[in-house]
Design an enzyme around this catalytic site. Sequence first.
Site, PDB file in Angstrom:
ATOM      1  N   GLY A 287       2.917  -3.587  -5.332  1.00 40.51           N
ATOM      2  CA  GLY A 287       4.247  -4.033  -5.754  1.00 40.51           C
ATOM      3  C   GLY A 287       5.277  -3.813  -4.661  1.00 40.51           C
ATOM      4  N   ARG A 288       5.081  -2.761  -3.898  1.00 38.64           N
ATOM      5  CA  ARG A 288       6.065  -2.425  -2.866  1.00 38.64           C
ATOM      6  C   ARG A 288       6.080  -3.445  -1.738  1.00 38.64           C
ATOM      7  NH1 ARG A 288       4.498   3.813  -4.151  1.00 38.64           N
ATOM      8  NH2 ARG A 288       5.851   3.903  -5.978  1.00 38.64           N
ATOM      9  N   TYR A 407      14.316   0.547  -6.951  1.00 39.07           N
ATOM     10  CA  TYR A 407      13.180   0.355  -7.880  1.00 39.07           C
ATOM     11  C   TYR A 407      11.827   0.275  -7.176  1.00 39.07           C
ATOM     12  CZ  TYR A 407      13.959  -4.838  -7.607  1.00 39.07           C
ATOM     13  OH  TYR A 407      14.130  -6.128  -7.239  1.00 39.07           O
ATOM     14  N   GLU A 408      10.799   0.303  -8.056  1.00 40.52           N
ATOM     15  CA  GLU A 408       9.390   0.425  -7.625  1.00 40.52           C
ATOM     16  C   GLU A 408       9.204   1.641  -6.711  1.00 40.52           C
ATOM     17  OE1 GLU A 408       6.792  -2.811  -7.111  1.00 40.52           O
ATOM     18  OE2 GLU A 408       8.015  -4.135  -8.356  1.00 40.52           O
ATOM     19  N   GLY A 409       9.884   2.714  -7.098  1.00 45.43           N
ATOM     20  CA  GLY A 409       9.833   3.948  -6.326  1.00 45.43           C
ATOM     21  C   GLY A 409      11.022   3.992  -5.395  1.00 45.43           C
TER      22      GLY A 409
END
Length: 685
Positions: A287-288, A407-409
Amino acid sequence: MDIIEEDEYLFTFHVLVFMDRVVKMERFVKSIFADFGRQQKGGGLRMFRTSEKHEELRAKVRAFAEEEVKPIAFMLDQNNEFPHEAIKKFGEMGFMGLPFPEKYGGAGLDVMNYAIAVEELARVDGGTGVILSAHVSLGCYPIYTYGTEEQKQKYLVPLAQGKKLGAFALTEPEAGSDAGGTQTTAVLQGDHYLLNGGKIFITNAPFADVYIVFAVTTPDIGTKGISAFIVEKGWDGFEFGDHYDKMGIRSSSTAELIFNDVKVPKENLLGREGDGFKIAMSTLDGGRIGIAAQALGIAQGAYEHALDYAKERVQFGKPIAFQQVISFKLADMYTKLRTSRFLVYSAADLKDSDLPYGLESAMAKQYVSDMGLEVVNEALQIFGGSGYLKGMEVERAYRDMKITTIYEGTNEIQKMVVASHIIGKMPKEYAVAKKRGPVTGTRKKLIFKDGSAKERVEQLVGSLKNDGYDFTVGIPADTPIYDAERVVSAGKGIGPVENMKLIEDLAYQAGAAIGSSRPVAENLKYVPLNRYVGMSGQKFKGNLYIACGISGAGQHLKGIKDAATIVAINKNANAPIFKNCDYGIVGDVNEILPILIKALDNGEAKKPAPPMKRVKRAQPFKLAPTESIYVCNGCGYEYDPAIGDEEGGVAPGTKYDKLPEEWICPVCGEEKQKFTLVGFVESRQ
Ligand code: CAA
């Protein structure tokens, strides 16, 4: 052996040695070519130069983005609106399943193509870029990688064909960066799991059809107790909460998910029980790449606008692009874009080559979003005052970009990931673990569930009177929140504005001022803005807080953490407010409030309340005095017999030696035998 035989033997021996060398040499050469081959996809030597095929795809997506998304981007942003038509069309063109095989409804292309597609959509609209990214990387990928053939046929095919939209539901109020803190539960009951809890900040909700949901199937063993499920929109008990009003990426929808006894068929477990955390982490690795591509696209778009503007805008007799200070800005922006692109494509390339890519995707996500933020900032600066106006792409890009560092970490988490690749994971003995508690501190959590609504209300009123609350006195309803001894607050659960009459009546009978949650003041405008309670609003530091139809978002709870007594009335038994209250009634406010108003009404007008005297904060009942202190060798958690371990089914008052043998540390899952006696105390009351 005679001479001839000996020669033949030696000859054979030398041939074998030679052949062995040839084989080794061949292996060596092959390994070099394999390495080289990784850099060759689509025909030419890549070295992160994209192939012609990639550029063909870029041209197609760019044409689509320019024609279908760019013209509506401003309107989507202003109206907080999801681009339904554009996404549908994008799917029909075969772009919603780019990196998945054709047999699963995808385009059979690679991750690099997918990253380029996200980049190109984000170049004109950051929100549309993340719709694709969340759908492909987070919604489809886990099913493709961990799903059974049946799950792939049932869910991945329509998702990759763009007929359905996917989403990923990991984040919870107490499990953001610390994703292992998941509190949503899934309990196996025959042929299905019963899902309870909630998720926040879920991209593509409520429009997504399929959700990858993470829930605890084995409590108290940490990340190994988390499992992943495929959950469909429309199932009984699955509802959506607030659609967030965000600073940027406003064309992408983001909402809260609420699960109340949702029956998830057993066959919708993704992977095995306990695999959930690893599925989530490995999904986020990919996703990153998508988020890095999104950040790259937003920055690229802003840079192009700034470049055009700098060439046109004349000041001091020449285009500002020729002022050295501006040309240097543009040069820096260009270099940042180039280095960012290398990182995104390198991570995509590794994934395409089936090589480990978690380190590169974390670096890409962190670096590209940080650089992107600098690029959009400079782009807006080049535009000067004009860039600050609504309707200017750089103004939108500036707002859209910020989320990519979060987001996504968060980027801080990405640095942890990168550091752990370089240094290794922190050894257990250094880890400082603390048991998570409710935001509002230790509370009684006495939820009245039994009996009729009237009986539950009577139990509540009886408890409050026992705590010393006198309901013959009161304060004006408009007393400032920070001065009020009591507040009755309305949340969105109150329903239409007419129901505020219930809040007014209850406030009067409870001798309280009126407050609300933020959305009730800000969006519904039922009360003035200075009456909403929360971290960003007014802080309530008085005695009694009665929350009616308030679910208990983290920011609201932080505003009431100093209240002596918190009462919650809400129809959602899983609402976080119940973990943060002293007394609660699960029920519809429309049913409970009229009964409560009546129960508090003594038939007389309220007398003016005396000056506020702080009621002693309700403490959970402590039983036996503690005699010995046992500490977990794994994490340092201290077992306190006076408190017990509620989640582990251990009642307060249970001494260490009476703990069941199978009991494990509630923080790190270490066995009971691994606890050490560290001392004695006479009483810890
Ligand atoms: N792949 C596979 N397994 C992994 C992994 C990975 N990338 N990372 C960790 N694991 C495994 C570990 O090997 C470990 O397994 P063992 O117990 O068998 O050794 C297990 O998972 C636990 O790992 P950690 O102890 O490292 O886990 P942790 O609790 O310390 O957390 C973390 C590590 C990196 C901080 C992690 O919690 C994390 O990534 N947090 C950020 C969460 C996040 O990105 N949230 C965003 C939500 S989604 C979103 O924003 C989407 C949207 O809508 C756009």
